[in-house]
Each structure stands twice: as structure tokens, then as C-alpha cells.
Design an enzyme around this catalytic site. Structure first.
Site, PDB file in Angstrom:
ATOM      1  N   ARG A  82       0.863  -1.188   0.000  1.00 52.64           N
ATOM      2  CA  ARG A  82       0.000   0.000   0.000  1.00 52.64           C
ATOM      3  C   ARG A  82       0.895   1.233   0.000  1.00 52.64           C
ATOM      4  NH1 ARG A  82      -4.655   1.876   4.278  1.00 52.64           N
ATOM      5  NH2 ARG A  82      -2.895   2.045   5.708  1.00 52.64           N
ATOM      6  N   ASP A 140     -11.375   6.309   7.833  1.00 50.87           N
ATOM      7  CA  ASP A 140     -11.143   7.565   7.108  1.00 50.87           C
ATOM      8  C   ASP A 140     -12.453   8.154   6.607  1.00 50.87           C
ATOM      9  OD1 ASP A 140      -8.326   8.419   6.870  1.00 50.87           O
ATOM     10  OD2 ASP A 140      -8.058   6.356   6.209  1.00 50.87           O
ATOM     11  N   ASP A 150     -36.658 -19.215  -7.733  1.00 52.52           N
ATOM     12  CA  ASP A 150     -36.564 -18.987  -9.177  1.00 52.52           C
ATOM     13  C   ASP A 150     -35.149 -18.537  -9.511  1.00 52.52           C
ATOM     14  OD1 ASP A 150     -36.619 -16.394  -8.320  1.00 52.52           O
ATOM     15  OD2 ASP A 150     -38.386 -15.783  -9.464  1.00 52.52           O
ATOM     16  N   HIS A 155      -4.630  -7.782  12.557  1.00 54.89           N
ATOM     17  CA  HIS A 155      -3.919  -8.602  13.543  1.00 54.89           C
ATOM     18  C   HIS A 155      -4.065 -10.074  13.147  1.00 54.89           C
ATOM     19  CE1 HIS A 155      -2.917 -10.462  17.407  1.00 54.89           C
ATOM     20  NE2 HIS A 155      -2.314  -9.323  17.723  1.00 54.89           N
TER      21      HIS A 155
HETATM   22  N1  COA Z   1       1.079  -8.410  10.889  1.00 54.47           N
HETATM   23  C1  COA Z   1       2.060  -9.257  11.223  1.00 54.47           C
HETATM   24  N2  COA Z   1       2.380  -9.583  12.502  1.00 54.47           N
HETATM   25  C2  COA Z   1       1.659  -9.010  13.470  1.00 54.47           C
HETATM   26  C3  COA Z   1       0.625  -8.104  13.181  1.00 54.47           C
HETATM   27  C4  COA Z   1       0.343  -7.804  11.835  1.00 54.47           C
HETATM   28  N3  COA Z   1      -0.624  -6.958  11.474  1.00 54.47           N
HETATM   29  N4  COA Z   1       0.075  -7.694  14.337  1.00 54.47           N
HETATM   30  C5  COA Z   1       0.735  -8.325  15.324  1.00 54.47           C
HETATM   31  N5  COA Z   1       1.692  -9.127  14.809  1.00 54.47           N
HETATM   32  C6  COA Z   1       2.599 -10.017  15.548  1.00 54.47           C
HETATM   33  C7  COA Z   1       3.402  -9.261  16.580  1.00 54.47           C
HETATM   34  O1  COA Z   1       4.652  -8.874  16.046  1.00 54.47           O
HETATM   35  C8  COA Z   1       3.518 -10.254  17.699  1.00 54.47           C
HETATM   36  O2  COA Z   1       4.581 -11.136  17.477  1.00 54.47           O
HETATM   37  P1  COA Z   1       5.958 -11.000  18.313  1.00 54.47           P
HETATM   38  O3  COA Z   1       5.581 -10.791  19.737  1.00 54.47           O
HETATM   39  O4  COA Z   1       6.630 -12.310  18.039  1.00 54.47           O
HETATM   40  O5  COA Z   1       6.670  -9.828  17.727  1.00 54.47           O
HETATM   41  C9  COA Z   1       2.270 -11.120  17.582  1.00 54.47           C
HETATM   42  O6  COA Z   1       1.805 -10.919  16.275  1.00 54.47           O
HETATM   43  C10 COA Z   1       1.225 -10.725  18.585  1.00 54.47           C
HETATM   44  O7  COA Z   1       0.968  -9.344  18.506  1.00 54.47           O
HETATM   45  P2  COA Z   1       0.387  -8.516  19.730  1.00 54.47           P
HETATM   46  O8  COA Z   1       1.411  -8.460  20.834  1.00 54.47           O
HETATM   47  O9  COA Z   1      -0.955  -9.054  20.074  1.00 54.47           O
HETATM   48  O10 COA Z   1       0.161  -7.103  19.086  1.00 54.47           O
HETATM   49  P3  COA Z   1       1.217  -5.910  18.972  1.00 54.47           P
HETATM   50  O11 COA Z   1       1.099  -5.063  20.209  1.00 54.47           O
HETATM   51  O12 COA Z   1       2.569  -6.432  18.619  1.00 54.47           O
HETATM   52  O13 COA Z   1       0.662  -5.118  17.737  1.00 54.47           O
HETATM   53  C11 COA Z   1      -0.722  -3.661  16.460  1.00 54.47           C
HETATM   54  C12 COA Z   1      -0.608  -4.503  17.730  1.00 54.47           C
HETATM   55  C13 COA Z   1      -2.109  -3.103  16.330  1.00 54.47           C
HETATM   56  C14 COA Z   1       0.318  -2.535  16.517  1.00 54.47           C
HETATM   57  C15 COA Z   1      -0.402  -4.617  15.262  1.00 54.47           C
HETATM   58  O14 COA Z   1      -1.371  -5.629  15.269  1.00 54.47           O
HETATM   59  C16 COA Z   1      -0.287  -3.953  13.923  1.00 54.47           C
HETATM   60  O15 COA Z   1       0.762  -3.434  13.576  1.00 54.47           O
HETATM   61  N6  COA Z   1      -1.347  -4.020  13.092  1.00 54.47           N
HETATM   62  C17 COA Z   1      -1.361  -3.498  11.752  1.00 54.47           C
HETATM   63  C18 COA Z   1      -1.362  -1.974  11.775  1.00 54.47           C
HETATM   64  C19 COA Z   1      -1.430  -1.405  10.379  1.00 54.47           C
HETATM   65  O16 COA Z   1      -0.806  -1.876   9.450  1.00 54.47           O
HETATM   66  N7  COA Z   1      -2.258  -0.343  10.212  1.00 54.47           N
HETATM   67  C20 COA Z   1      -2.449   0.289   8.954  1.00 54.47           C
HETATM   68  C21 COA Z   1      -3.610  -0.260   8.178  1.00 54.47           C
HETATM   69  S1  COA Z   1      -5.164  -0.142   8.957  1.00 54.47           S
HETATM   70 MG    MG Z   2      -7.229   4.761   5.428  1.00 51.90          MG
END
Ligand code: COA
Ligand code: MG
Length: 301
Positions: A72, A162, A276, A229
Site C-alpha cells: 500500500r 477515514d 426462481d 492482527h
Molecule cells: N502483521 C504481522 N504480525 C503481526 C501483526 C500484523 N498486522 N500484528 C501483530 N503481529 C505479531 C506481533 O509482532 C507479535 O509477534 P511478536 O511478539 O513475536 O513480535 C504477535 O503478532 C502478537 O501481537 P500482539 O502483541 O498481540 O500485538 P502488537 O502489540 O505487537 O501489535 C498492532 C498490535 C495493532 C500494533 C499490530 O497488530 C499492527 O501493527 N497491526 C497493523 C497496523 C497497520 O498496518 N495499520 C495500517 C492499516 S489499517
Molecule cells: Mg485509510
């Protein structure tokens, strides 16, 4: 409806920040159809360049085992777009997602940049796929033009957060404040033979809420849902895959329909209700979806 690009179901599409190689590597092992490496709002302003490099590295080094890899980019007017594509395209992603698409000109510009990249690499024209995020009021108003802007376009992604900000709505769990726009996106996608992907569900600890929202989206006609997630993707995959009893019922309906047609009946009673042609189409759609295999198990890479 023909499911556009029907051999490739996209049920779950997982976003991750493009500056986190760890998350990209982890996602490559998960139950997810499409991986979205983000350069836009998931990445801080001062990390945009680092994220480009990280995505380029991930595309070169991570084994995605057939999962679709999308990037993206930032919006057209951000000034980042060309540099972002230049930095990432050599890794041969499957395609790009354009955020905040407001009119057909936005997509045409991106289409030209992707075409130049294909020419420069000697790749087939149209190889790089394109998806448009519809998440502004203008985007909704211009869906008619956006849907036909380029044949490269494969799907529309609805962005509720958004959109709510743009129209002055307050997001709620019920999501009625974005219902018109959400329906407009799925309807436009059907009109222009595109796939339609539903909004993210931000509360990633609430899997019951995610399931309910996904079921509703599936009933509206969306083909998949964006996720944020890894907890979310198994739920979304399950909801957007037809259940065995649905498939079995659809098979019976199609068979009965053929028998009734042969006997000269266009409408007939099936399990106590009138059936139908529209119900036949719905049943055929379930069978088409049931026959699709996610890219990982299709072994496309
Ligand atoms: N993609 C890949 N891996 C992910 C992930 C994602 N979207 N979200 C979490 N993980 C991984 C984490 O790295 C963690 O693994 P680790 O402890 O071995 O590093 C595991 O999954 C569990 O994650 P968790 O601890 O529950 O969440 P977090 O606090 O690490 O992350 C967010 C929470 C919201 C920051 C994260 O889910 C994220 O970055 N999401 C996507 C955000 C994004 O791209 N937003 C833009 C589009 S809407
Ligand atoms: Mg957006």
C-alpha cells in the site's frame, strides 16, 4: 456475478507496517490470503523511507509460500508515490493498493507508473495488480468512474475509519454511520466485476464482534475483509468460506432447478419456499466460492 479473477479467492487481507520486517516475516507463516505491506498510515512520517527499504528486502528474502504480496503506497498527492514504486517494484510484488482514491485520474496516474515499471523490467503489461481504497466522500461519489478507470483494477477496499472522519460521522460498533458508503462500494464492485473487501475491525481482542461484522459483510456481498492482527485472519477465512451445509444445499438447489426447468417450471417450491432464477444464481455463487482454493494451498509459488 462472476467472481473476478475467480481462481484467486481473497478472504483475509492482513495489513502490517512496512517498516517491520519481523511482522512481514511472521505473516508469511500465517493463515492469510493476502499480505499488505503498508507505507501509508501504518508507518510514521519519519519511517517512510526505512519502510520502503524494508519492503524491498522482504520481497527479496521472505518465503511467502504463495500468499499474495501487495504494497500500500501513499496517496497520489503525497509526493512519495513514484519513489515508493521505484524502491519496491524490483522485488516483484503482486500489486499495489492506492489509498484514498477520489477519482479515476488518481488510478490512471498510478496505472501509467506501473506500466512504465513493467516496460522497464520486460514484464507483461498488466502484470502488477491494482486495488483502490474507497474511504472519502468524493471516492464514494465517483465510484462510477473509478470502477472503470483501468483494466488493471481488481478490487475495491472499503475504509470506514477515514470515511467517518471525512463525513463527520462517529464510528460505532453497529457501523450504521458508514452503511450507505459500505453498500455503495460493494454494489460498485459487482457492477464493474471487481472484488470487494470490507473495512478493518480495530478491536482485535474482540473476535466475537469481528465474526458478527464479517458475517454481515459476507451477507452484503463482500468477498473478503481487511485485517490488522493475525488473530483475525482465521475468523475471517472461516466466515468467507462457504460452510459444508451451505454447499450441500446449493448443490441440491441447482439439481432441482435443472429438473424443474426440464419439466417446464421457472418457479417452484424448494424446502417450503419459492425458488426462481435469482436463487439459482446465489446457489451457483456459493458453489463457485467453494471450488476456490486459497493461493497457499494452490502452491502457486
Ligand atoms: N502483521 C504481522 N504480525 C503481526 C501483526 C500484523 N498486522 N500484528 C501483530 N503481529 C505479531 C506481533 O509482532 C507479535 O509477534 P511478536 O511478539 O513475536 O513480535 C504477535 O503478532 C502478537 O501481537 P500482539 O502483541 O498481540 O500485538 P502488537 O502489540 O505487537 O501489535 C498492532 C498490535 C495493532 C500494533 C499490530 O497488530 C499492527 O501493527 N497491526 C497493523 C497496523 C497497520 O498496518 N495499520 C495500517 C492499516 S489499517
Ligand atoms: Mg485509510
Amino acid at each position: 456475478m462472476s467472481l473476478q479473477n475467480a481462481q484467486f479467492p481473497r478472504r483475509s487481507l492482513l495489513f502490517m507496517p512496512g517498516d517491520s520486517l519481523r511482522k512481514i516475516q511472521k505473516a508469511a507463516g500465517w493463515e492469510v490470503d493476502t499480505i499488505i505491506m503498508d507505507l501509508e498510515d501504518g508507518v510514521a512520517q519519519n519511517r517512510k523511507e526505512a519502510a520502503r527499504e524494508t519492503i524491498a528486502e522482504a520481497l527479496r528474502t521472505v518465503a511467502f509460500a504463495g500468499r499474495e504480496r501487495l504494497v500500500r503506497v501513499n496517496p497520489i498527492n503525497s509526493g512519495f508515490l513514484e519513489a515508493e514504486i521505484r524502491a519496491t517494484v524490483a522485488g516483484r510484488p503482486d500489486g499495489y493498493i492506492a489509498p484514498k482514491v477520489e477519482d479515476a485520474a488518481d488510478l490512471r496516474l498510478l496505472d501509467r507508473i506501473l506500466e512504465q515499471a513493467e516496460d522497464a523490467h520486460g514484464w507483461p503489461k498488466g502484470m502488477l495488480r491494482l486495488f483502490a481504497m474507497i474511504e472519502t466522500a468524493r471516492g464514494i461519489m465517483n465510484l462510477r468512474d473509478i470502477g472503470v478507470a483501468t483494466t488493471r483494477l481488481e478490487g475495491l477496499i472499503f475504509g470506514a475509519e477515514d470515511l467517518a472522519g471525512d463525513i463527520g460521522a462517529v464510528r460505532t460498533k453497529e457501523a450504521w454511520e458508514v452503511f450507505y458508503a459500505r453498500s455503495a462500494v460493494v454494489t460498485a464492485a459487482a457492477a464493474y466485476d471487481l472484488q470487494a473487501f470490507d473495512m478493518i475491525y480495530a478491536d482485535f481482542h474482540d473476535l466475537d464482534g469481528l465474526e458478527a461484522e464479517s458475517r454481515f459483510a459476507c451477507r452484503l456481498g463482500f468477498t473478503g475483509k481487511t485485517c490488522i492482527h493475525p488473530n483475525q485472519t482465521p475468523v475471517v477465512n472461516r466466515v468467507f468460506s462457504p460452510r459444508p451445509e451451505e454447499v450441500e444445499r446449493a448443490q441440491r438447489l441447482v439439481k432441482t432447478f435443472a429438473e424443474q426447468q426440464a419439466a417446464g417450471a421457472g418457479a417452484f417450491t424448494f424446502e417450503g419456499k419459492m425458488v426462481d432464477m435469482p436463487m439459482l444464481r446465489a446457489a451457483e455463487r456459493i458453489l463457485t466460492r467453494a471450488a476456490l482454493r486459497p493461493p497457499a494451498s494452490a502452491g502457486s509459488q
